[in-house]
Structures are given as C-alpha cells and as structure tokens.
Design a protein around this motif. Structure first.
Motif: not given
Length: 142
Positions: A83-109
C-alpha cells in the motif's frame, strides 16, 4: 395526505443520510516518558464524499480532547505490491492558537510513526498500541 406523509418521511431520513457520510477512525498510542508512560488517543473524523477531515487527540483516560487541523500530507509508493505510505502533518489548536504539531506516518492499516513537537521544542515519539483499542473500536482503554 399521502403527499404530506411522504414529505415527512423524506425529511425524517435526511439527517440520517447526511450523518452516514461521516466516518471516524480511532488509534491508540503510547510513549515512554522516563518510565511513566504517556497514553494518547488519536481520532480522525471525516467525510470522504466532501473531501473534509479533522482530528483530535486525547491524553490518558480522561484528557480533554485537543483539536487538530490538517496542515499537509504527502504519499509515496515504496513498492508495487505494498500500500501507499502517507505522511500527514496536523496542527494542535488550543484556545484558537497553534501549540504544536503532530506528524503521522501510516501505510495500509498500520501507523509506523506518530511524532509530537510542542511549541516549546519538546518532542515525543509515540508507538501504536494495538491492544489498547476497546471492543467498540472508538476509545482507547488503558
């Protein structure tokens, strides 16, 4: 009268048909934090038909959900028979402000990477905890 009954029946079905398009997926992760484990629930909610998704994380058993906004993603084929490998970046939002970032790497399940970087520079590397997902598949049970 029949027309009114049919109209009522159709109106009653509309919310259910709209809701059916929304899907969610929950994953459980843990990190070793100097001997004291950190547990994290990651839930993605989306509507594939609309091309929309959002997510949240929850720390521990009773942590308050923290909203994540999808920032960007990339995908690549590592091998033709995999399966394709996906890398996604997510912004952590607390009280309307960016407080951090999460990066996920997944392939298939499977998730092979789940990394957090806080606004203060703190970094945590999580590993998927497959055994923590409860029988409903909607919550992590630690």
């Amino acid at each position: 009268m029949k027309r009114a009954m049919l109209g009522m029946a159709l109106l009653w079905c509309l919310p259910w048909s709209a809701w059916a398009a929304v899907d969610s997926e929950t994953r459980c992760f843990s990190a070793d934090n100097g001997g004291k484990p950190v547990h994290l629930q990651f839930t993605v909610v989306g509507d594939a038909d609309a091309g929309w998704q959002a997510a949240y994380v929850r720390y521990g058993k009773r942590g308050r959900p923290i909203t994540l906004a999808w920032l960007r993603g990339e995908h690549e084929m590592l091998a033709e028979d995999r399966p394709w490998q996906f890398t996604d970046e997510w912004l952590e939002i607390v009280d309307g402000k960016v407080h951090g970032r999460y990066t996920t790497v997944h392939q298939g399940a499977r998730y092979y990477g789940f990394h957090y970087r806080g606004g203060d520079g703190r970094e945590v590397e999580f590993a998927e905890d497959l055994a923590a997902l409860d029988a409903s598949g909607r919550r992590c049970a630690w």
